[in-house]
Write a protein that holds these residues in place. Structure first.
Motif, short mmCIF file in Angstrom:
data_model
loop_
_atom_site.label_atom_id
_atom_site.label_comp_id
_atom_site.label_asym_id
_atom_site.label_seq_id
_atom_site.Cartn_x
_atom_site.Cartn_y
_atom_site.Cartn_z
N ARG A 201 43.05 28.69 36.77
CA ARG A 201 43.16 29.32 38.09
C ARG A 201 42.16 30.45 38.23
NH1 ARG A 201 43.97 34.25 36.36
NH2 ARG A 201 45.98 34.84 35.50
N ALA B 126 42.22 33.99 40.37
CA ALA B 126 43.29 34.76 41.03
C ALA B 126 42.76 36.08 41.58
CB ALA B 126 44.41 35.01 40.01
N PRO B 127 41.85 36.01 42.55
CA PRO B 127 41.26 37.25 43.05
C PRO B 127 42.23 38.09 43.89
CG PRO B 127 40.58 35.42 44.41
CD PRO B 127 41.37 34.83 43.29
N SER B 128 42.02 39.39 43.86
CA SER B 128 42.74 40.29 44.78
C SER B 128 41.81 40.53 45.96
CB SER B 128 43.02 41.62 44.08
OG SER B 128 43.69 41.38 42.87
N GLU C 233 45.84 37.10 45.17
CA GLU C 233 46.80 38.13 44.74
C GLU C 233 46.76 39.29 45.74
OE1 GLU C 233 46.21 38.65 40.44
OE2 GLU C 233 47.39 36.82 40.23
N TYR D 263 52.73 43.86 39.70
CA TYR D 263 51.62 42.96 39.44
C TYR D 263 51.77 42.06 38.20
CZ TYR D 263 47.08 41.57 37.85
OH TYR D 263 46.06 40.83 37.38
N VAL E 45 52.06 37.83 38.13
CA VAL E 45 51.03 37.01 37.48
C VAL E 45 51.69 36.03 36.51
CG1 VAL E 45 49.11 37.08 35.81
CG2 VAL E 45 49.17 38.68 37.72
N ARG F 23 39.62 34.95 32.66
CA ARG F 23 39.51 36.05 33.62
C ARG F 23 38.71 37.19 33.02
NH1 ARG F 23 45.88 37.71 33.35
NH2 ARG F 23 45.95 38.32 31.16
N HIS G 202 41.34 42.81 32.25
CA HIS G 202 42.77 42.47 32.18
C HIS G 202 43.29 42.35 30.76
CE1 HIS G 202 43.40 42.06 36.44
NE2 HIS G 202 42.22 41.52 36.50
N1 GLU Z 1 43.91 39.68 40.66
C1 GLU Z 1 43.21 40.05 39.48
C2 GLU Z 1 41.83 40.57 39.86
O1 GLU Z 1 41.35 40.28 40.93
C3 GLU Z 1 43.05 38.92 38.49
C4 GLU Z 1 44.29 38.65 37.74
C5 GLU Z 1 44.19 37.56 36.74
O2 GLU Z 1 43.22 36.81 36.71
O3 GLU Z 1 45.15 37.44 35.97
O4 GLU Z 1 41.22 41.24 39.08
#
Ligand code: GLU
Length: 465
Positions: free
Chosen positions: A11, A13-15, A47, A190, A194, A208, A212
């Motif tokens: 996946r 998962a951008p914010s 996200e 958060y 996730v 990612r 993180h």
């Molecule tokens: N939403 C997070 C971000 O944009 C990424 C989280 C993830 O990949 O677990 O940095």
């Protein structure tokens, strides 16, 4: 298939809290490529729980950027804000099993605790005041205070994972305090969301950014508390800008879609981004298909990659050169349209003639525009090349061209006839003709350029001496 034989599911998962730049989109490229390379599924998850900072414009750039680069998700986009009920359901599950507990510590108390710990040179962490333990008496519940929910992190042991980029990582549970996983109003935080998502979406590989990496041991503990298998992790090193700082919108990074507008090719971007943190021997230029055939997690780089604009332009130029003229014409036509220029069926040939000397589609469109629009030769070039000595030859050329068949071979013969008649060498005639017809002395071969230009336009421009 992954090593444990489950179909690969990855996946991005951008914010959506700001426009997505090249550093961010690279975090989409690798999970996308890995899923494609393994015959798996690539999922897009937005996200968007930070309500103050999330916005639709950022979502649009993500979707547009990914579509442009051909990195389309197989599932999603899923929006976290639409999954709140599900998070609350899992939260209730953890409450029932006693793996979370309410904590009534006020912000003031937490601040005081932090100060005390810092003064004692200790790492600030929640001290477990409200954590229920056998034989422990908890403080009296203060009136009118809504508690947060904290996750009961294991007290002993270590969290270990074999990161596909960073190698084995071990974090002692002593380092981790009990994470707040729900706010006083009941909204989940958060790290919890996730994990619930990664479980529900059956993610096998979390690829990612390494910003993180500190969240990972906490997330792994939540996976375990829920009795779920922990995915494989690959934490990608940062992308630095040309000054060696972390690429960010605050220091000059551009939205991904701006590269489209500046005339970059999607496959060139994929190629360039792929190399920004992954390698396949010494290969610098490769197609999308080659990348997908070659991509694996074992050749991800361990150190930060640095963005290099000149290299990106070079990669783009290589792809541009290798692209079919008809495809180039489709893109250039679009740019011309935005400039108010209507093209015709000469466009593919024009693209073919000039593509070797262009590093972006916009530069190619600039050349092509000369055929359709007006030309204003630079005064100094005109003075240098369109001399009195060559004017009789130019006049003769106009005369002969006006009756000549309008194709490259015929035009080439006319040029040769004029050279012979006037006792000139090719550059002596070619340079002034280029300046007058194309506005510059640097063009591909003269006969080819003239053949693509309308006869009437050539004759008019040549008379502008
Ligand atoms: N939403 C997070 C971000 O944009 C990424 C989280 C993830 O990949 O677990 O940095």
């Amino acid at each position: 298939m992954s090593s444990n034989q489950k179909p690969v599911r990855t996946r991005f998962a951008p914010s959506p809290t700001g426009f997505i730049h090249l550093g961010n989109i690279r975090s989409a490229l690798y999970p996308w490529a890995f899923a494609k390379a393994q015959g798996g599924t690539f999922i897009l998850r937005i996200e968007d729980t930070d309500l103050e900072r999330s916005n639709q414009a950022s979502v649009d750039v993500i979707l547009e950027g990914m579509a442009w680069l051909g990195m389309n998700p197989d599932e999603g986009p899923f929006y976290q804000m639409q999954r709140m009920n599900r998070y609350k359901e899992v939260l209730a599950q953890l409450q029932t099993s006693g793996q979370v507990y309410p904590c009534y510590m006020s912000i003031e108390e937490l601040d005081a605790l932090r100060e005390k710990q810092m003064a004692a040179k200790e790492k600030p962490r929640y001290d477990g005041t409200w954590r229920p333990e056998a034989g422990k008496t908890l403080p009296a519940i203060p009136e009118g205070v809504k508690p947060v929910l904290r996750f009961k992190n294991p007290i002993d042991g270590v969290v270990v994972w074999d990161d596909k980029v960073k190698g084995r990582i071990e974090i002692s549970n002593h380092e981790l305090d009990d994470l707040v996983i729900a706010r006083p109003d009941g909204t989940p935080t958060y790290n919890f969301c996730v994990v619930v998502d990664d479980i529900d979406m059956q993610i096998t590989h979390v690829i990612r950014g390494d910003d993180h990496v500190n969240n990972t041991p906490r997330q792994i503990n939540i996976f375990k508390a829920l009795g779920k298998e922990v995915p494989v992790y690959a934490h990608l090193p940062t992308v630095l800008n040309e000054q060696g700082e972390k690429l960010s919108k605050r220091n000059g990074a551009k939205p991904v879609t701006q590269y489209r507008d500046e005339g970059y090719l999607p496959d060139a971007m994929v190629n360039y981004l792929a190399r920004l943190g992954w390698s396949h021997g010494d290969d610098e230029i490769f197609s999308r298909q080659q990348f997908l055939d070659w991509f694996d997690l074992d050749h991800l780089g361990r150190s930060a990659a640095q963005f290099d604009d000149a290299k990106l332009r070079w990669v783009n130029a290589q792809h541009l050169k290798a692209t079919d003229d008809v495809q180039l014409a489709v893109w250039v036509k679009e740019i011309l349209k935005q400039r108010g220029v209507t093209s015709d069926d000469r466009l593919p040939a024009m693209c073919g003639l000039f593509k070797d000397r262009c590093d972006t589609l916009c530069v190619l469109a600039d050349w092509v525009t000369v055929f359709y629009g007006e030309v204003t030769p630079q005064a100094h070039e005109k003075a240098q090349h369109v001399t009195d000595a060559v004017k009789p030859a130019l006049a003769l050329l106009v005369e002969k061209l006006s009756t000549c068949e309008w194709d490259k071979t015929a035009i080439s013969s006319v040029i040769k006839e004029v050279l012979t008649a006037q006792g000139l060498k090719m550059p002596q005639l070619a340079m002034p003709v280029r300046v007058l017809v194309m506005g510059t002395a640097q063009t591909p071969s003269l006969d080819a350029v003239l053949a693509l230009c309308e006869k009437q336009k050539v004759l008019e421009r040549l008379k502008n001496v």
